[in-house]
Structures are given as structure tokens and as C-alpha cells.
Design a protein around this motif. Structure first.
Motif, PDB file in Angstrom:
ATOM      1  N   ASP A 100       0.810  -1.221   0.000  1.00  0.00           N
ATOM      2  CA  ASP A 100       0.000   0.000   0.000  1.00  0.00           C
ATOM      3  C   ASP A 100       0.842   1.270   0.000  1.00  0.00           C
ATOM      4  OD1 ASP A 100      -2.425  -1.398  -0.015  1.00  0.00           O
ATOM      5  OD2 ASP A 100      -2.359  -1.645   2.169  1.00  0.00           O
ATOM      6  N   ILE A 101       2.171   1.127   0.050  1.00  0.00           N
ATOM      7  CA  ILE A 101       3.069   2.286   0.046  1.00  0.00           C
ATOM      8  C   ILE A 101       3.829   2.317  -1.270  1.00  0.00           C
ATOM      9  CG2 ILE A 101       5.107   3.289   1.142  1.00  0.00           C
ATOM     10  CD1 ILE A 101       4.068   2.201   3.808  1.00  0.00           C
ATOM     11  N   THR A 102       3.725   3.454  -1.972  1.00  0.00           N
ATOM     12  CA  THR A 102       4.403   3.574  -3.266  1.00  0.00           C
ATOM     13  C   THR A 102       5.740   4.304  -3.165  1.00  0.00           C
ATOM     14  OG1 THR A 102       3.177   5.573  -3.795  1.00  0.00           O
ATOM     15  CG2 THR A 102       2.237   3.491  -4.547  1.00  0.00           C
ATOM     16  N   GLY A 103       5.971   5.014  -2.059  1.00  0.00           N
ATOM     17  CA  GLY A 103       7.240   5.701  -1.876  1.00  0.00           C
ATOM     18  C   GLY A 103       7.325   6.320  -0.497  1.00  0.00           C
ATOM     19  N   PHE A 104       8.555   6.582  -0.050  1.00  0.00           N
ATOM     20  CA  PHE A 104       8.752   7.235   1.246  1.00  0.00           C
ATOM     21  C   PHE A 104      10.115   7.895   1.281  1.00  0.00           C
ATOM     22  CE2 PHE A 104      10.640   3.096   1.869  1.00  0.00           C
ATOM     23  CZ  PHE A 104      11.759   3.339   2.657  1.00  0.00           C
ATOM     24  N   GLU A 105      10.238   8.843   2.191  1.00  0.00           N
ATOM     25  CA  GLU A 105      11.511   9.510   2.419  1.00  0.00           C
ATOM     26  C   GLU A 105      11.704   9.647   3.919  1.00  0.00           C
ATOM     27  OE1 GLU A 105      14.898  10.346   2.017  1.00  0.00           O
ATOM     28  OE2 GLU A 105      13.930  10.401   0.055  1.00  0.00           O
ATOM     29  N   THR A 106      12.923   9.483   4.379  1.00  0.00           N
ATOM     30  CA  THR A 106      13.214   9.627   5.800  1.00  0.00           C
ATOM     31  C   THR A 106      13.615  11.069   6.113  1.00  0.00           C
ATOM     32  OG1 THR A 106      15.501   8.922   5.456  1.00  0.00           O
ATOM     33  CG2 THR A 106      13.909   7.222   6.074  1.00  0.00           C
ATOM     34  N   HIS A 107      13.183  11.560   7.253  1.00  0.00           N
ATOM     35  CA  HIS A 107      13.502  12.901   7.757  1.00  0.00           C
ATOM     36  C   HIS A 107      13.395  13.960   6.655  1.00  0.00           C
ATOM     37  CE1 HIS A 107      14.737  11.043  11.484  1.00  0.00           C
ATOM     38  NE2 HIS A 107      15.259  10.105  10.737  1.00  0.00           N
ATOM     39  N   PRO A 108      12.170  14.155   6.131  1.00  0.00           N
ATOM     40  CA  PRO A 108      12.014  15.011   4.952  1.00  0.00           C
ATOM     41  C   PRO A 108      12.243  16.498   5.186  1.00  0.00           C
ATOM     42  CG  PRO A 108       9.875  14.313   5.787  1.00  0.00           C
ATOM     43  CD  PRO A 108      10.914  13.582   6.579  1.00  0.00           C
ATOM     44  N   PHE A 109      11.921  17.019   6.366  1.00  0.00           N
ATOM     45  CA  PHE A 109      12.078  18.447   6.635  1.00  0.00           C
ATOM     46  C   PHE A 109      11.987  18.690   8.131  1.00  0.00           C
ATOM     47  CE2 PHE A 109       7.622  17.606   5.735  1.00  0.00           C
ATOM     48  CZ  PHE A 109       7.005  18.107   6.870  1.00  0.00           C
ATOM     49  N   THR A 110      12.280  19.927   8.534  1.00  0.00           N
ATOM     50  CA  THR A 110      12.213  20.311   9.942  1.00  0.00           C
ATOM     51  C   THR A 110      11.170  21.401  10.114  1.00  0.00           C
ATOM     52  OG1 THR A 110      14.535  19.767  10.242  1.00  0.00           O
ATOM     53  CG2 THR A 110      13.560  21.239  11.882  1.00  0.00           C
ATOM     54  N   VAL A 111      10.371  21.282  11.178  1.00  0.00           N
ATOM     55  CA  VAL A 111       9.352  22.268  11.521  1.00  0.00           C
ATOM     56  C   VAL A 111       9.828  22.998  12.773  1.00  0.00           C
ATOM     57  CG1 VAL A 111       6.974  22.562  12.301  1.00  0.00           C
ATOM     58  CG2 VAL A 111       7.504  20.845  10.587  1.00  0.00           C
ATOM     59  N   THR A 112       9.688  24.310  12.806  1.00  0.00           N
ATOM     60  CA  THR A 112      10.035  25.106  13.976  1.00  0.00           C
ATOM     61  C   THR A 112       8.747  25.569  14.634  1.00  0.00           C
ATOM     62  OG1 THR A 112      12.035  25.848  12.843  1.00  0.00           O
ATOM     63  CG2 THR A 112      11.356  27.106  14.764  1.00  0.00           C
ATOM     64  N   PHE A 113       8.688  25.468  15.960  1.00  0.00           N
ATOM     65  CA  PHE A 113       7.484  25.879  16.677  1.00  0.00           C
ATOM     66  C   PHE A 113       7.845  26.321  18.090  1.00  0.00           C
ATOM     67  CE2 PHE A 113       8.158  21.396  17.270  1.00  0.00           C
ATOM     68  CZ  PHE A 113       7.926  21.184  18.609  1.00  0.00           C
ATOM     69  N   MET A 114       6.901  27.013  18.748  1.00  0.00           N
ATOM     70  CA  MET A 114       7.094  27.484  20.109  1.00  0.00           C
ATOM     71  C   MET A 114       6.484  26.471  21.076  1.00  0.00           C
ATOM     72  SD  MET A 114       8.432  30.088  21.630  1.00  0.00           S
ATOM     73  CE  MET A 114       8.266  31.738  21.044  1.00  0.00           C
ATOM     74  N   LEU A 115       7.254  26.065  22.089  1.00  0.00           N
ATOM     75  CA  LEU A 115       6.761  25.138  23.105  1.00  0.00           C
ATOM     76  C   LEU A 115       7.280  25.593  24.463  1.00  0.00           C
ATOM     77  CD1 LEU A 115       5.293  22.505  23.878  1.00  0.00           C
ATOM     78  CD2 LEU A 115       7.423  21.296  23.447  1.00  0.00           C
ATOM     79  N   GLN A 116       6.372  25.875  25.374  1.00  0.00           N
ATOM     80  CA  GLN A 116       6.707  26.323  26.724  1.00  0.00           C
ATOM     81  C   GLN A 116       7.657  27.517  26.695  1.00  0.00           C
ATOM     82  OE1 GLN A 116       8.180  22.629  28.308  1.00  0.00           O
ATOM     83  NE2 GLN A 116       6.118  21.866  28.748  1.00  0.00           N
ATOM     84  N   GLY A 117       7.365  28.457  25.796  1.00  0.00           N
ATOM     85  CA  GLY A 117       8.139  29.687  25.715  1.00  0.00           C
ATOM     86  C   GLY A 117       9.479  29.578  25.013  1.00  0.00           C
ATOM     87  N   LYS A 118       9.797  28.408  24.437  1.00  0.00           N
ATOM     88  CA  LYS A 118      11.076  28.224  23.737  1.00  0.00           C
ATOM     89  C   LYS A 118      10.820  27.775  22.306  1.00  0.00           C
ATOM     90  CE  LYS A 118      13.718  26.833  27.794  1.00  0.00           C
ATOM     91  NZ  LYS A 118      14.526  25.769  28.393  1.00  0.00           N
ATOM     92  N   MET A 119      11.695  28.221  21.404  1.00  0.00           N
ATOM     93  CA  MET A 119      11.617  27.758  20.024  1.00  0.00           C
ATOM     94  C   MET A 119      12.166  26.330  19.968  1.00  0.00           C
ATOM     95  SD  MET A 119      10.125  29.936  18.198  1.00  0.00           S
ATOM     96  CE  MET A 119      10.412  29.334  16.565  1.00  0.00           C
ATOM     97  N   ARG A 120      11.414  25.455  19.349  1.00  0.00           N
ATOM     98  CA  ARG A 120      11.801  24.047  19.218  1.00  0.00           C
ATOM     99  C   ARG A 120      11.819  23.671  17.744  1.00  0.00           C
ATOM    100  NH1 ARG A 120      13.180  22.325  24.427  1.00  0.00           N
ATOM    101  NH2 ARG A 120      11.713  23.257  25.841  1.00  0.00           N
TER     102      ARG A 120
END
Length: 146
Positions: free
Chosen positions: A46-66
Motif C-alpha cells: 500500500d506504500i508507493t514511496g517514502f523519504e526519511t527525515h524530509p524536513f524540519t518544523v520550527t514551533f514554540m513550546l513552553q516559551g522556547k523555540m523548538r
């Protein structure tokens, strides 16, 4: 698809390489668990393709950028795109992970699902045997296992 580049100063380190014989290139994994998940994805019809660690998301968590990178992006046969985090089968999500999952969904508009993988050298050996059989079929130009 091509995965993200990891800086030499990053706390993340590649520990395994999964060779994708369909794409004729390696895909990097940060753990043995991620490596087993690559084989599971590769042999899944059921899977035709995949990539590992495709990108990074930056977000705020408990007052810190993660920063957070999903373990994989997957293209399903039905056209759906799935983002995965790979964990051992006995893993239980904690509050930090749930916060990352919510931030990922808010930032990307996509759900993050967890793929649980068994921790067992016999399981890895079985997966490797299936993958090796597929590679041998390629050499004989026979159809894929699934």
C-alpha cells in the motif's frame, strides 16, 4: 524525494543506511528501529514511496523555540500522504510528544501518526530476508513480492 541535510554540529546522528533498490540510493535512519520501519514500508504493497527525515518544523513550546523532524513522509497507493514518527512497540506518548504532535499539525496542516516497531534481532533478520529476496527478484527481473 530527498531527505533533509543534518549539520555536523547537530545532536542527531545517522546510525543506519537503508538502501532503496527501487530508487537506487540510500536513505538515512537515526536508529535500528527506523531502519526496520524502512523495510516494513518498502515491502508494504500500500506504500508507493517514502523519504526519511524530509524536513524540519520550527514551533514554540513552553516559551522556547523548538525544532522537530518527522521520521518519514509516506506516499500511499491511494494518493494519501502520511507523516510518521517511529517508536518501539512498548512506547507510551508523553506530554512533550503530544505537544510536538499538536505543533506539527498546526504548522503543517497534516497529522503525524506513530508507527510502532518490534525490538528484536530476529524480527530485523526476518525483515532483512524479505528485503534480500526482493533484491534477488530484481536481478532475475521477476515481479515484486507484493
Amino acid at each position: 524525494m530527498k531527505g533533509r541535510n543534518i549539520k555536523k554540529s547537530s545532536p542527531s546522528h545517522w546510525v543506519e543506511q537503508f538502501y532503496d533498490c527501487d530508487e537506487n540510493r540510500s536513505k538515512m535512519c537515526e536508529s535500528n528501529t527506523e531502519f526496520c520501519a524502512c523495510i516494513e514500508r518498502f515491502i508494504d504493497p500500500d506504500i508507493t514511496g517514502f523519504e526519511t527525515h524530509p524536513f524540519t518544523v520550527t514551533f514554540m513550546l513552553q516559551g522556547k523555540m523548538r525544532r522537530y523532524s518527522p521520521d518519514a513522509i509516506i506516499l500511499q497507493r491511494d494518493g494519501r500522504v502520511v507523516f510518521e514518527e517511529v517508536k518501539l512497540e512498548n512506547w507510551v506518548p508523553d506530554l512533550t510528544f503530544e505537544a510536538k504532535r499538536r505543533a506539527f499539525t498546526l504548522t503543517t496542516g497534516s497529522q503525524l501518526v506513530v508507527r510502532k516497531v518490534r525490538k528484536c534481532s530476529k524480527y530485523r533478520k526476518m525483515l532483512m530476508e524479505l528485503y534480500t529476496r526482493y533484491q534477488l527478484q530484481l536481478l532475475d527481473e521477476q515481479p515484486r513480492l507484493h
